[in-house]
Structures are given as C-alpha cells and as structure tokens.
Motif scaffolding. Structure first.
Motif, PDB file in Angstrom:
ATOM      1  N   ASN A  45       0.823  -1.208   0.000  1.00 50.02           N
ATOM      2  CA  ASN A  45       0.000   0.000   0.000  1.00 50.02           C
ATOM      3  C   ASN A  45       0.858   1.260   0.000  1.00 50.02           C
ATOM      4  O   ASN A  45       0.484   2.290  -0.578  1.00 50.02           O
ATOM      5  CB  ASN A  45      -0.926   0.024   1.227  1.00 50.02           C
ATOM      6  N   ILE A  46       2.006   1.193   0.647  1.00 51.75           N
ATOM      7  CA  ILE A  46       2.915   2.346   0.692  1.00 51.75           C
ATOM      8  C   ILE A  46       3.774   2.390  -0.569  1.00 51.75           C
ATOM      9  O   ILE A  46       3.992   3.445  -1.160  1.00 51.75           O
ATOM     10  CB  ILE A  46       3.807   2.274   1.950  1.00 51.75           C
ATOM     11  N   GLY A  47       4.253   1.220  -0.994  1.00 53.57           N
ATOM     12  CA  GLY A  47       5.014   1.126  -2.242  1.00 53.57           C
ATOM     13  C   GLY A  47       6.455   1.589  -2.116  1.00 53.57           C
ATOM     14  O   GLY A  47       6.982   1.750  -1.011  1.00 53.57           O
ATOM     15  N   LEU A  85       8.060  -1.242  -0.079  1.00 54.36           N
ATOM     16  CA  LEU A  85       7.606  -2.488  -0.698  1.00 54.36           C
ATOM     17  C   LEU A  85       8.798  -3.376  -1.048  1.00 54.36           C
ATOM     18  O   LEU A  85       8.778  -4.590  -0.782  1.00 54.36           O
ATOM     19  CB  LEU A  85       6.789  -2.178  -1.966  1.00 54.36           C
ATOM     20  N   GLU A  86       9.836  -2.780  -1.648  1.00 55.23           N
ATOM     21  CA  GLU A  86      11.005  -3.569  -2.041  1.00 55.23           C
ATOM     22  C   GLU A  86      11.655  -4.228  -0.821  1.00 55.23           C
ATOM     23  O   GLU A  86      12.034  -5.399  -0.854  1.00 55.23           O
ATOM     24  CB  GLU A  86      12.024  -2.682  -2.768  1.00 55.23           C
ATOM     25  N   GLN A  87      11.781  -3.460   0.262  1.00 58.16           N
ATOM     26  CA  GLN A  87      12.400  -4.016   1.463  1.00 58.16           C
ATOM     27  C   GLN A  87      11.543  -5.125   2.061  1.00 58.16           C
ATOM     28  O   GLN A  87      12.060  -6.127   2.561  1.00 58.16           O
ATOM     29  CB  GLN A  87      12.651  -2.917   2.501  1.00 58.16           C
ATOM     30  N   SER A  88      10.228  -4.960   1.989  1.00 60.47           N
ATOM     31  CA  SER A  88       9.333  -5.970   2.555  1.00 60.47           C
ATOM     32  C   SER A  88       9.481  -7.308   1.837  1.00 60.47           C
ATOM     33  O   SER A  88       9.341  -8.371   2.443  1.00 60.47           O
ATOM     34  CB  SER A  88       7.874  -5.496   2.491  1.00 60.47           C
ATOM     35  N   GLN A 103      19.003  -4.806   4.712  1.00 64.96           N
ATOM     36  CA  GLN A 103      19.811  -3.689   5.195  1.00 64.96           C
ATOM     37  C   GLN A 103      20.437  -2.892   4.047  1.00 64.96           C
ATOM     38  O   GLN A 103      20.676  -1.690   4.186  1.00 64.96           O
ATOM     39  CB  GLN A 103      20.866  -4.226   6.161  1.00 64.96           C
ATOM     40  N   GLU A 104      20.686  -3.551   2.912  1.00 66.54           N
ATOM     41  CA  GLU A 104      21.189  -2.827   1.737  1.00 66.54           C
ATOM     42  C   GLU A 104      20.161  -1.806   1.252  1.00 66.54           C
ATOM     43  O   GLU A 104      20.510  -0.675   0.873  1.00 66.54           O
ATOM     44  CB  GLU A 104      21.514  -3.816   0.617  1.00 66.54           C
ATOM     45  N   ILE A 105      18.891  -2.188   1.268  1.00 65.70           N
ATOM     46  CA  ILE A 105      17.828  -1.260   0.854  1.00 65.70           C
ATOM     47  C   ILE A 105      17.747  -0.093   1.842  1.00 65.70           C
ATOM     48  O   ILE A 105      17.588   1.068   1.454  1.00 65.70           O
ATOM     49  CB  ILE A 105      16.483  -1.993   0.730  1.00 65.70           C
ATOM     50  N   GLN A 106      17.890  -0.413   3.120  1.00 62.50           N
ATOM     51  CA  GLN A 106      17.905   0.640   4.152  1.00 62.50           C
ATOM     52  C   GLN A 106      19.002   1.657   3.866  1.00 62.50           C
ATOM     53  O   GLN A 106      18.795   2.871   3.987  1.00 62.50           O
ATOM     54  CB  GLN A 106      18.127   0.000   5.522  1.00 62.50           C
TER      55      GLN A 106
END
Length: 390
Positions: A48-50, A54-57, A101-104
């Motif tokens: 819903n947030i995208g 979303l990618e991290q999820s 953590q890379e996405i973070q």
C-alpha cells in the motif's frame, strides 16, 4: 543514524515453557501460520505504501521464508558436529537479511521513508535467534527494541498526513511480526534452537551475562572507561592496523564511537538524568559514530575478503547503545556481541590454514575481549542502568 532509544528490556510473559525435541510438526506449523498471518499482512500493507518500503518488505518476507526452510531441516536432523556446516545452512538467511539492510542504506538521509527502512533494518537481525544458544527470547526482544525509536519516528512524521492511518497500520503490523516471533521462540525454542535430538552443544556469547566475573574495582567510572579504551580497544585497533585496508578504516570509526561515548559518560557523571529530548541530543554523536562504522562496511565491495570482519563489527557495535537501555545493560551488550559472533566464526573459518591465520585469530579474540571488558565495566559501574549524578 540516531542512537537507538530505550529498549526497556521487557521480556515476554505468560504461558508455560514448551520445548519440543527438534521443534516437530507443531513448531513448523506454528511458524507457517506466522508466515501466512502477520508476515503476509505486513507485506500487503507495505504494498500500500510502495516504493522502497515495498522492495524491502519483499526481502523481509524472503528472509522469513528462508528461516522456515532452515527450521524444517533442523527439525529433521541432529545438530551438525561442525560449525561450518551450521553456517552453511544459515547462509541463505544471512543473505536476505543483508538485502534488507542494503535497501535501508541505499536511500538518502532525507528520503520520506528512511525511518520505515531503518526500523526494519535495525530489527531484522532478530532472525539470528537461531544461533543464540542461550536466552533467544531476550535476544529477539532486544532486536525488537532496536527498531522502536524509528517506528515511533514514522508515527510522528505521518501523524498529520492524509495517509496517516496507512502508516499507523504498517507500524502496528511490523511490531506484530517481531512480537509474534518472540512468542514463537518462547513456545518452541525457549533455551535455544531445538534440533531433532534436542541436544545442542556450546554456549553462545552472552549466555552467562548475569554471572560474569566481577570486574576488578577501579578508581571511578570515567577513569575505568579510559582504561578500557587504552587496553582491549587499543589492542583491537593495533591488530586491525596490521590487517590494514578497510579493517583498519573501520577500526578507526569504531574507536571514534568509544571516544564519543566517553564524552557522553563525562557529561552524565556531572548532571542528573535529563528529559528525553535532551538525552537524545546528548547521545546523537554516539549514534552518528556508530553509523560511520556501518558505513565502512556498506562502502566495501560485497566480495571483499574482509566482509566478515566488517560485518562482525557492524552487527555488534550497537552494544555501545547500552547507555540507552533502562534494564539489564550487561545482558544487552552480551546479546549485541552475540549478533557479531556468527561473522567472527566465519573469519576463523575463512582464514583457517592460511599463513595469516594467527593474525586473524588474534583479531577475533581481541574483538571478543572488547565486549567482555565492556560488560565488566558496566557491571561494575552501571549494573542496572546508566548511572547519572544523583
């Protein structure tokens, strides 16, 4: 990043301990229900947030799925006699945690979702409970608390936004995941991961945190912290310099964390406990220095021969966040040190049989000594929590 705020040290309560040999079908069914329930709900709310949320999820879901596969294997076999075999089994989980953590770390500091991503990045190491052979429930609780500050920042940032309810639901779902994980571990793996025979050898880092040898009495909390820095911290720095390259660079950043913490401790020794806002301002330099330690790891190529060294320090440096822990700071340091133990063991395995093996063994021993000495220091001067001037 800001230093993690108070974790509160809360333990899960209620319910009878139920340790099943090897976890069994009940344990696996419980984890599968956990995947299909709280984890799936979090995934839907992230959609819903995208964007990067979303990618991290997706990587978070993958990490939990890999853990389920690992638990299936553990339920059908005794614990391997070789630590190398265990680490090989755990590699897929570690890979997905790394992706989270890379996405973070890939977003700009002012990205509107930076607190969402940091909250998950700080909490996801909870999945490492499978290598904690003592008090895994408390370990999950500490990791849960590590993201709390950032979850709260999400709520504050979006409090008046048109889509406030979306972010509130997301925070609730994320917290539910780790709350339910803690319940699962308490129900099925209370004292450590249950393999098929129920037998596990060894004692994880932090297993005897509450029974540490008494620290030798020192002059005062400031001079003793300075002695810690001149002793085991300096030894670690010297060995890091001998290894050189990014290991030395990260060690310089690690020492800076201790230097900032020393300044903080001097301030705390001369004043009563301040308001939360003032406290957060005081510890921010420590948090930023901890972030610089992580930055060295993140800037290194993924295939660097020193990636295990860098990750071991990046995973354990949150131990310096003990100053913000309101309960059992000694155990907290033990848990954070335990978070880096997996990678320290990988260093030993990686360099075993090589000419440089003795140097890397010394380096690993020096890292462990830093955290052992930090625990002794805290037990001597700040047993229950940080001591301010009365």
């Amino acid at each position: 990043s800001d230093l993690k705020q108070k974790t509160g040290g809360k333990k899960s309560s209620g319910g009878k301990k139920k340790a099943l040999s090897g976890g069994g079908n009940t344990s696996l069914a419980g984890f599968k229900a956990f995947l299909d329930g709280p984890v799936a709900e979090f995934s839907a709310l992230s959609a819903n947030i995208g964007g990067p949320v979303l990618e991290q999820s997706k990587s978070l879901v993958a990490a939990f799925e890999k853990e389920y596969e690992f638990l299936q294997k553990a339920a059908g076999m005794p614990k391997p006699g070789s630590q190398d075999d265990v680490m090989t089994m755990l590699t897929p989980i570690g890979t997905e945690i790394g992706k989270v953590q890379e996405i973070q770390n890939s977003v700009a500091p002012r990205d509107p979702f930076v607190n969402h991503l940091t909250a998950i990045g700080e909490t996801i190491p909870a999945l490492s409970w499978v290598v904690v052979e003592s008090k895994p429930v408390a370990f999950v609780g500490d990791m849960e608390g590590a993201g709390d500050f950032y979850f709260n920042k999400v709520l504050v940032d979006y409090k008046k936004a048109d889509d406030a309810s979306t972010h509130q639901a997301w925070v609730k779902a994320a917290r539910t995941i780790f709350g339910e994980l803690k319940k699962f571990v308490k129900e099925h793996h209370t004292t450590g991961l249950m393999w098929n025979t129920g037998a596990s050898g060894g004692v994880a880092a932090g297993a005897n945190d509450d029974e540490d040898d008494d620290a030798s009495p020192g002059g005062n909390p400031i001079s003793d912290f300075e002695e810690l820095m001149k002793g085991s911290v300096a030894s670690y720095a010297d060995l890091s310099k001998k290894i050189g390259d990014v290991v030395q660079k990260q060690a310089e950043a690690f020492i800076a964390v201790f230097e900032k913490e020393l300044v903080f401790l001097k301030d705390a020794a001369g004043m009563p406990k301040p308001s939360d806002d003032v406290f957060q301002t005081m510890v921010t330099p420590v948090g930023m220095a901890m972030g610089a330690v992580n930055d060295v790891k993140d800037a290194a190529p993924p295939n660097s021969e020193f990636m295990n060294h860098l990750t071991a320090i990046a995973e354990s440096v949150p131990a310096l966040g003990w100053v913000a822990v309101d309960s059992k700071p000694v155990a907290y340091v033990g848990d954070m040190a335990g978070a880096g133990e997996f990678y320290l063991n990988k260093v030993l395995t990686q360099f075993k049989g090589k000419d440089s093996a003795p140097l890397h063994r010394e380096w690993v021993a020096a890292v462990k000594q830093v955290y052992d000495d930090l625990k002794k220091y805290i037990k001597q001067w700040h047993t229950l929590k940080l001591s301010w001037k009365q």
